[in-house]
Write an enzyme that holds these catalytic residues in place. Sequence first.
Site, PDB file in Angstrom:
ATOM      1  N   LYS A  38      68.619 -48.070  54.363  1.00 56.87           N
ATOM      2  CA  LYS A  38      68.529 -49.537  54.366  1.00 56.87           C
ATOM      3  C   LYS A  38      67.375 -50.028  55.238  1.00 56.87           C
ATOM      4  CE  LYS A  38      72.770 -49.497  55.946  1.00 56.87           C
ATOM      5  NZ  LYS A  38      73.251 -48.160  55.662  1.00 56.87           N
ATOM      6  N   GLY A  39      67.145 -49.325  56.353  1.00 56.60           N
ATOM      7  CA  GLY A  39      66.176 -49.789  57.345  1.00 56.60           C
ATOM      8  C   GLY A  39      64.807 -50.039  56.755  1.00 56.60           C
ATOM      9  N   GLY A  95      71.907 -46.156  62.708  1.00 54.96           N
ATOM     10  CA  GLY A  95      70.566 -45.728  63.076  1.00 54.96           C
ATOM     11  C   GLY A  95      69.664 -45.938  61.884  1.00 54.96           C
ATOM     12  N   ARG A 154      92.395 -59.217  71.151  1.00 56.63           N
ATOM     13  CA  ARG A 154      91.991 -60.340  72.005  1.00 56.63           C
ATOM     14  C   ARG A 154      91.833 -59.981  73.476  1.00 56.63           C
ATOM     15  NH1 ARG A 154      96.542 -63.148  69.112  1.00 56.63           N
ATOM     16  NH2 ARG A 154      96.891 -60.923  68.867  1.00 56.63           N
ATOM     17  N   THR A 165      71.562 -41.285  64.375  1.00 60.19           N
ATOM     18  CA  THR A 165      72.209 -41.594  65.646  1.00 60.19           C
ATOM     19  C   THR A 165      72.701 -40.350  66.369  1.00 60.19           C
ATOM     20  OG1 THR A 165      72.832 -43.766  64.867  1.00 60.19           O
ATOM     21  CG2 THR A 165      74.136 -42.883  66.674  1.00 60.19           C
ATOM     22  N   GLN A 194      75.963 -49.076  58.303  1.00 59.74           N
ATOM     23  CA  GLN A 194      76.983 -48.205  57.683  1.00 59.74           C
ATOM     24  C   GLN A 194      77.024 -48.448  56.162  1.00 59.74           C
ATOM     25  OE1 GLN A 194      78.227 -50.033  60.739  1.00 59.74           O
ATOM     26  NE2 GLN A 194      77.263 -48.300  61.702  1.00 59.74           N
ATOM     27  N   ASN A 214      76.393 -47.227  66.401  1.00 64.55           N
ATOM     28  CA  ASN A 214      76.730 -46.105  65.516  1.00 64.55           C
ATOM     29  C   ASN A 214      75.710 -46.028  64.392  1.00 64.55           C
ATOM     30  OD1 ASN A 214      77.725 -48.577  64.593  1.00 64.55           O
ATOM     31  ND2 ASN A 214      79.591 -47.767  63.713  1.00 64.55           N
ATOM     32  N   GLY A 260      59.818 -42.496  48.859  1.00 63.67           N
ATOM     33  CA  GLY A 260      59.184 -41.982  50.072  1.00 63.67           C
ATOM     34  C   GLY A 260      59.411 -42.957  51.198  1.00 63.67           C
TER      35      GLY A 260
HETATM   36  P1  IMP Z   1      82.415 -44.755  64.242  1.00 68.24           P
HETATM   37  O1  IMP Z   1      81.798 -45.876  63.487  1.00 68.24           O
HETATM   38  O2  IMP Z   1      81.550 -44.216  65.343  1.00 68.24           O
HETATM   39  O3  IMP Z   1      83.804 -45.097  64.716  1.00 68.24           O
HETATM   40  O4  IMP Z   1      82.618 -43.529  63.227  1.00 68.24           O
HETATM   41  C1  IMP Z   1      83.531 -43.589  62.153  1.00 68.24           C
HETATM   42  C2  IMP Z   1      82.975 -42.887  60.931  1.00 68.24           C
HETATM   43  O5  IMP Z   1      81.878 -43.630  60.406  1.00 68.24           O
HETATM   44  C3  IMP Z   1      82.430 -41.482  61.191  1.00 68.24           C
HETATM   45  O6  IMP Z   1      82.658 -40.681  60.051  1.00 68.24           O
HETATM   46  C4  IMP Z   1      80.940 -41.713  61.355  1.00 68.24           C
HETATM   47  O7  IMP Z   1      80.197 -40.559  61.064  1.00 68.24           O
HETATM   48  C5  IMP Z   1      80.721 -42.801  60.334  1.00 68.24           C
HETATM   49  N1  IMP Z   1      79.560 -43.632  60.630  1.00 68.24           N
HETATM   50  C6  IMP Z   1      79.501 -44.649  61.534  1.00 68.24           C
HETATM   51  N2  IMP Z   1      78.279 -45.212  61.512  1.00 68.24           N
HETATM   52  C7  IMP Z   1      77.562 -44.576  60.572  1.00 68.24           C
HETATM   53  C8  IMP Z   1      76.217 -44.736  60.073  1.00 68.24           C
HETATM   54  O8  IMP Z   1      75.447 -45.607  60.486  1.00 68.24           O
HETATM   55  N3  IMP Z   1      75.857 -43.866  59.084  1.00 68.24           N
HETATM   56  C9  IMP Z   1      76.702 -42.937  58.588  1.00 68.24           C
HETATM   57  N4  IMP Z   1      77.950 -42.751  59.016  1.00 68.24           N
HETATM   58  C10 IMP Z   1      78.388 -43.560  60.007  1.00 68.24           C
END
Ligand code: IMP
Length: 431
Positions: A16-17, A40, A142, A303, A223, A38, A418
């Site tokens: 996406k980035g 990257g 909360r 990440t 995500q 989470n 690419g």
């Molecule tokens: P959390 O978001 O760190 O709690 O991880 C929960 C699940 O989501 C795990 O399987 C992570 O590998 C996955 N996950 C979280 N963020 C990403 C992302 O940006 N890319 C791919 N998988 C992610």
Amino acid sequence: MAVVALIGAQWGDEGKGHLVDLLANHARLVVRYGGGNNAGHTVVNHLGTFKLHLVPSGIFDNATVNVIGPGVVINPEVLIQELKELQERGIDISKLFVSDRAHVIMPYHVMLDQLQEDARGEDKIGTTGRGIGPAYADKMSRSGIRMGDLLHEETLLNRLRGVLEEKNRILTRLYNARPLSLHDTYLRYLDLGHQLAEQITNVHPIIYRAIDKDIPILLEGAQGVLLDVDHGTYPYVTSSPPGAAGACQGSGIAPTMLNSVIGVFKAYTTRVGEGPFPTELPEGAEADILRQIGTAWAEVGTTTGRLRRVGWFDAVMARYAVQINGIDTLAITKLDVLDTMPKIKICVGYRLHDAELEHPPATIAVLDQVEPIYEELPGWMSPTSSARRFQDLPERAQTYVARLCQLVGARLGIVSIGPEREQTILVSEIF
Ligand code: IMP
């Protein structure tokens, strides 16, 4: 007016980035609406290669305003570090604003994320260990602390006093871990707040001014929707809603304002962490090709540096993603990764015992048992990276992409072949 949401439509890491980086040329406001560090995003542009975790990818365009919205959970230390690195490389951060409503990832969130994962043992989720789940859990119960609280000494102290006592009891009694000092934590987070004081603000007026003036707005996802806490492969999900509904909720933009939802799909599928993955390939030559180790496209988590699990395109999951998010436009990324594949498979249905399933089942134990029904297409066996128009792609590559669109039921908007900006083909108008 154009408000466009760009969402990951698989299990994250769809690329996406670099699409946001490209589309930021057209948008004048980019809002990151969910998740935290989470995520990257790797962005490769004329200024170099950047790895972003919290800052919206529109930051490279001087004319674009960037907002970290109320739905994001923020580790202030990570954000400060990211901003410092961007500034050191000459990137202007004066048009970045952070919602005072966004929740803070506190040190106990990170500790609890890791301790809970250890305690799960074989049933671990494979979280990124960044404190995301515990931060969202506190927001819902909360007892969260928000970015705006970091700017108010008394509020911060009161909130922290109430929360830390409970967290310390959990840390010490349940996990045998060291407690956190109220005094030190308070001073540290007050200082972090001061460092971000120029950025933290009420972003609602910024967003609504843009809407009033018909400025093109891009809602940047993190995500992917199969990690959605409601609709994903629960419990192997993240703790936020990464899809179109989350884009509205996490930015504060009403659903009726959304003009288009772009679903970003890799031309195949990857996943990091645990959880079901019906089209996953076993270790071997095909998996190695899809992982592209040692190249700019290497399938290693941005990440966590974890090796991604890889497999064929799953049209059952993809159709589901399109349906629950109202995806009208597809962005197919990393098509070039398939350039050397003699045969390419697409999962068009699931077989469960004698039945054929059109929709993914909710229960993991059932999803683990389904067998993918594959359709096989011949590979194009030639490089695609220099194509600049859709019709420049080998005919078989065009057929493959057209088949994906047909199977999932949305028009084609973007194909990328690419990591560079010019390797992204805009097939139809986005804004
Ligand atoms: P959390 O978001 O760190 O709690 O991880 C929960 C699940 O989501 C795990 O399987 C992570 O590998 C996955 N996950 C979280 N963020 C990403 C992302 O940006 N890319 C791919 N998988 C992610």
